[in-house]
Design an enzyme around this catalytic site. Structure first.
Site, PDB file in Angstrom:
ATOM      1  N   ASP A  29       0.832  -1.221   0.000  1.00 14.97           N
ATOM      2  CA  ASP A  29       0.000   0.000   0.000  1.00 14.97           C
ATOM      3  C   ASP A  29       0.864   1.268   0.000  1.00 14.97           C
ATOM      4  OD1 ASP A  29      -2.047  -1.915   0.401  1.00 14.97           O
ATOM      5  OD2 ASP A  29      -1.978  -1.629   2.574  1.00 14.97           O
ATOM      6  N   GLU A 198     -11.386  -0.892  -3.398  1.00 11.45           N
ATOM      7  CA  GLU A 198     -10.677  -0.295  -2.268  1.00 11.45           C
ATOM      8  C   GLU A 198      -9.544   0.588  -2.774  1.00 11.45           C
ATOM      9  OE1 GLU A 198      -9.327  -3.654   0.061  1.00 11.45           O
ATOM     10  OE2 GLU A 198      -7.691  -4.108  -1.312  1.00 11.45           O
TER      11      GLU A 198
END
Ligand code: NAG
Ligand code: NAG
Ligand code: NAG
Ligand code: NAG
Length: 325
Positions: A29, A198
């Site tokens: 991420d 997401e």
């Protein structure tokens, strides 16, 4: 002769370095900014702190220490991003509170911390929780600015995992009112291994506003990126967003890159080029864990004004460093 030597020395010193992917190990991420001469890379730690790797070159990030910039009470910190607003940096992230069950990932809620001054290295202190009244599993908060106003975009899991947008009165305060649906899995490729939208990330270009998001289940090789564009007047109205029907970035087996996703964007040091930073696995058996590595590559803009991310670069291939490095 002397001139030539000086010129070659200069070229060696300031000439652009090559780099290879991955740019950082154990860094899922990822989110990156280039600020005042340095790249700053922040990523998931799955712990109770976040760190930043800081270096003058992309190649230098690999050996940079993940220096702690923020410690919080709670655990399982994911998906940190830093955004600069009015001289401060705001660190958006999701984590579980001090009193929630460690075994239950649904304990994640969105939060924001604030830097002491204008240094992205912080230190940061907790500023606010950005918890929705539904109090469901929330993750991947990001900040988007549309027509001069700030909005929180994030993923929520009321049933399947969708993206929502919510008005803010400032970078750390939710406005009154509800969150509004921005996107939910509708195409088959958004439901590989699990129905998931997401990691929404703002991307601005030539007066157009996009959101790039991750789709499918992060534990699979089919995790990938999709594209939304704001095309209307009201950011809170899903009819004012266009969802593009095909993924814009995905695995490449011949290059050995699996599950590329959950990205950030940054500019080359001279501000000319757009770059994407993302994580991926080097095997189809990779998991949604801390073994995912951060990678970076330049992308271009098509004649239709849309981003063209191309094919993920293979590990270990020498790539030209960002322009102006
Ligand atoms: C940018 O878009 C806005 C809204 O569509 C429009 O009002 C404005 O004129 C545009 N600016 C430029 C420079 O194209
Ligand atoms: C959203 O936009 C559509 C199409 O323009 C419109 O019909 C609808 O009334 C809008 N919804 C709200 C809540 O404003
Ligand atoms: C994978 O990359 C190769 C180039 O290395 C390209 O020819 C091929 O089309 C790519 N496959 C996919 C599915 O993108
Ligand atoms: C990394 O991968 C190894 C081997 O699959 C696994 O045992 C380990 O738990 C993983 N580590 C983390 C931090 O996810």
């Amino acid at each position: 002769m002397f001139k030539l030597i000086v010129v070659s020395l200069l070229l060696v010193v300031v000439g652009s370095d090559a780099f290879t992917n991955p740019i950082a190990l154990n860094a899922p991420d990822p989110w990156m900014v280039y600020y005042k001469g340095f790249y700053h890379l922040i990523a998931t730690t799955w712990s109770n702190y976040f760190g930043i790797r800081k270096a003058r070159t992309l190649a230098g990030l690999k050996s940079a220490q993940n220096q702690v910039v923020y410690r919080f009470s709670g655990h399982s910190g994911w998906a940190p991003e830093i955004h600069q607003v009015n001289e401060k940096w705001y660190l958006y992230y999701t984590s579980c509170g001090p009193n929630t069950n460690t075994d239950d990932v649904a304990c994640h809620r969105n939060r924001v911390a604030e830097s002491a001054g204008d240094d992205p290295m912080g230190p940061y202190t907790h500023k606010a929780d950005l918890i929705d009244s539904d109090d469901v599993f929330e993750l991947d908060p990001s900040l988007i600015k549309i027509n001069g106003k700030h909005y929180l975009i994030a993923s929520f899991i009321p049933d399947i995992q969708k993206l929502y947008i919510r008005e803010l009165t400032n970078p750390y305060t939710l406005a009154r009112g509800e969150k509004h649906l921005l996107s939910e899995p509708t195409f088959d490729w958004e439901s590989d291994g699990g129905s998931v939208n997401e990691g929404p990330e703002p991307l601005y270009h030539n007066n157009r506003t996009f959101v790039v998001y991750s789709a499918g289940y992060c534990d699979t090789e089919n995790y990938k990126l999709g594209l939304l564009e704001f095309i209307g007047r009201d950011p809170l109205n899903i009819s004012d967003w266009r969802k593009y029907p095909n993924p814009v970035f995905q695995k490449n087996i011949s290059r050995g890159v699996y599950g590329p996703g959950h990205n950030g964007f940054f500019k080359s040091p001279d501000g000319r080029d757009d770059w994407i930073v993302y994580h991926a696995n080097d095997s189809p058996n990779g998991h949604c864990d801390m073994n995912r590595t951060s990678r970076a590559q330049k992308f271009r803009w098509g004649a239709d004004g849309l981003p063209v991310f191309g094919v993920p670069e293979a590990e270990g291939v020498e790539l030209q460093a960002p322009s102006g490095e």
